[in-house]
Scaffold this active site. Structure first.
Site, short mmCIF file in Angstrom:
data_model
loop_
_atom_site.label_atom_id
_atom_site.label_comp_id
_atom_site.label_asym_id
_atom_site.label_seq_id
_atom_site.Cartn_x
_atom_site.Cartn_y
_atom_site.Cartn_z
N SER A 133 0.83 -1.19 0.00
CA SER A 133 0.00 0.00 0.00
C SER A 133 0.88 1.25 0.00
O SER A 133 1.68 1.44 -0.91
CB SER A 133 -0.96 -0.05 1.19
OG SER A 133 -2.01 0.88 1.05
N ASP A 155 -8.92 -5.04 -6.10
CA ASP A 155 -8.52 -4.09 -5.07
C ASP A 155 -9.47 -2.89 -5.09
O ASP A 155 -9.59 -2.19 -6.08
CB ASP A 155 -7.09 -3.63 -5.36
CG ASP A 155 -6.50 -2.76 -4.27
OD1 ASP A 155 -7.25 -2.28 -3.41
OD2 ASP A 155 -5.27 -2.57 -4.29
N HIS A 179 -7.11 -5.89 -1.78
CA HIS A 179 -5.96 -5.07 -1.42
C HIS A 179 -5.02 -5.78 -0.45
O HIS A 179 -3.81 -5.70 -0.57
CB HIS A 179 -6.47 -3.77 -0.80
CG HIS A 179 -5.41 -2.72 -0.60
ND1 HIS A 179 -4.76 -2.12 -1.66
CD2 HIS A 179 -4.90 -2.15 0.53
CE1 HIS A 179 -3.89 -1.22 -1.19
NE2 HIS A 179 -3.96 -1.23 0.15
#
Length: 419
Positions: A233, A327, A361
């Site tokens: 991330s 995601d 994600h």
């Protein structure tokens, strides 16, 4: 009736075998799993199985007929662990402390109550460790650096890896400790909202990350010819920035992030990389009607955003993008393809994409539970991560050995050539 799990003690990224026997043939039974995390929060899962001609159920072969998943998924009870308190996420905080204890229960009938009051017909328990025997954890407070260094057992030297997590701060160690358990000297690096580090992400100094590279490379147990970096991330964004500007990054693993500086300005000496402001997408979910926030970036091809796009072509080592195609927190596939195209345009041919349909994600080490939406302590809103249970967890199983193979292949290791 009997229920067994083999082995009863294992690392958290290892699969186990779950079997039941002594059942009536062709009977629907329920197998339930539950644990309490370090905060006392309860997580549970369950699946229904039909015993075979001999009255046996083997999760390696027997398909689940219902419950939290369907089909043959030996680790499905782990994948589908979910919180009793909605939107909590299962994360190991103290990796050196006690393991997660997962309790398994066998009910000799179709048990429709998720929290049954009746006693199970058989039980089993297993311990899931996040650090292998002999791995050392060293607290890092070196200059302004803050983190934790995990050293594998043995003389070394070991290939060094810096592990960076996302934009909610603190120090997260469970992936780092598992990588050390697999033979890497791994530095879990905090960069804000931890001890005396800045409380917020107002701006980031890439020199801080360069100091982490120098610290790890100079350790006597670490190969000094270059280190790897793995980021997730916001941490993936910083990992790519490190690869683009710091020459001693030998290999980069990028997990579901942006390929441009986002939100916060990044400085590297006299160089200033402006952050592209987030656009917030908000949706409502029922029944709580809680707000879900998914941060979005604008079009990176616009001229005003070019100064923020990371020059991936300058990276000295190879880069591996791991992407969840579902995601919902980041346009990861778009960003990875953009960076790959830029690299090829400049003649850099060692950039790779591993893309996983149905994955979200939170691509974690294998056997980690799936989380579609969760709370984050630093945010008043829920965060939508995306993904679907089975393809997401299969992506975790597939990507973990790929990560390790990529790092082993591309981080040089010799006792000389220290920074």
């Amino acid at each position: 009736m009997h229920l067994t799990v083999t082995p009863e003690s294992a690392l958290a990224d290892e699969s186990v075998k779950i079997k039941a026997w002594g059942l009536p043939p062709h009977q629907i039974v329920t197998i339930r799993a539950w644990l309490k995390d370090e905060r006392g929060e309860m997580f549970y899962s369950r699946a229904f199985y039909r015993s075979d001609d001999e009255g046996k159920v083997d999760l390696q072969q027997s398909p689940a007929t219902g419950g939290d998943y369907h089909g043959v998924h030996p680790m499905g009870l782990f994948w589908s662990l979910k919180p009793v308190t909605p939107y909590f996420r299962l994360m190991k905080r103290d990796v050196m402390g006690s393991p997660f204890e997962i309790h398994l229960e066998l009910y000799g009938q179709l048990e429709l109550d998720a929290m049954p009051e009746c006693s199970p017909n058989a039980t089993a328990c297993l311990r899931r460790w996040f650090v292998a025997p002999g791995v050392q954890r060293l607290q890092v407070r070196e200059g302004r650096l803050r983190g934790a260094l995990f050293i594998p057992p043995g003389e070394g030297p070991f290939q060094g890896v810096i592990d960076i997590f996302g934009g909610f701060g603190g120090l997260i160690e469970y992936r780092c400790s598992l990588l050390a358990s697999r033979g890497f000297a791994t530095l879990a690096l905090a960069y804000f909202a931890y001890e005396d580090l800045p409380k917020t992400l107002d701006y980031l100094d890439l020199k801080y990350f360069e100091e982490a590279v120098q610290f790890l490379s100079s350790h006597p147990k670490v190969c000094g010819s270059g280190v790897g970096v793995i980021g997730f991330s916001k941490g993936a964004e910083m990992a790519l920035a490190m690869a683009s500007y710091i020459p001693h990054i030998a290999a980069t693993v990028f997990i579901n992030g942006t390929v441009a500086i986002s939100g916060s300005t990044v400085r590297y000496g006299d160089l200033i990389l402006p952050g592209i402001p987030y656009q917030r997408e908000r949706t409502l979910i029922t029944p709580s009607e809680a707000c879900i926030v998914s941060p979005l970036l604008g079009d990176l091809s616009k001229p005003e955003n070019q100064a923020s796009v990371l020059p991936v072509e300058k990276a000295k080592g190879p880069i591996l993008f791991l992407v969840g195609e579902n995601d919902k927190s980041c346009e990861s596939l778009y960003f990875a393809r953009l960076s790959l195209a830029r690299a090829k345009k400049w003649g850099k041919m060692d950039v790779y994409i591993e893309s996983y349909p149905g994955a979200g994600h939170l691509l974690e080490p294998p056997c980690s539970p799936f989380s579609l939406v969760s709370r984050v302590s630093s945010s008043p809103s829920l965060i939508m991560w995306g993904g679907e249970l089975v393809p997401h967890c299969q992506a975790q199983e597939i990507s973990w050995p790929i990560i390790q193979d990529f790092l082993r292949k591309n981080i040089p290791c010799s006792k000389k050539n220290k920074l």
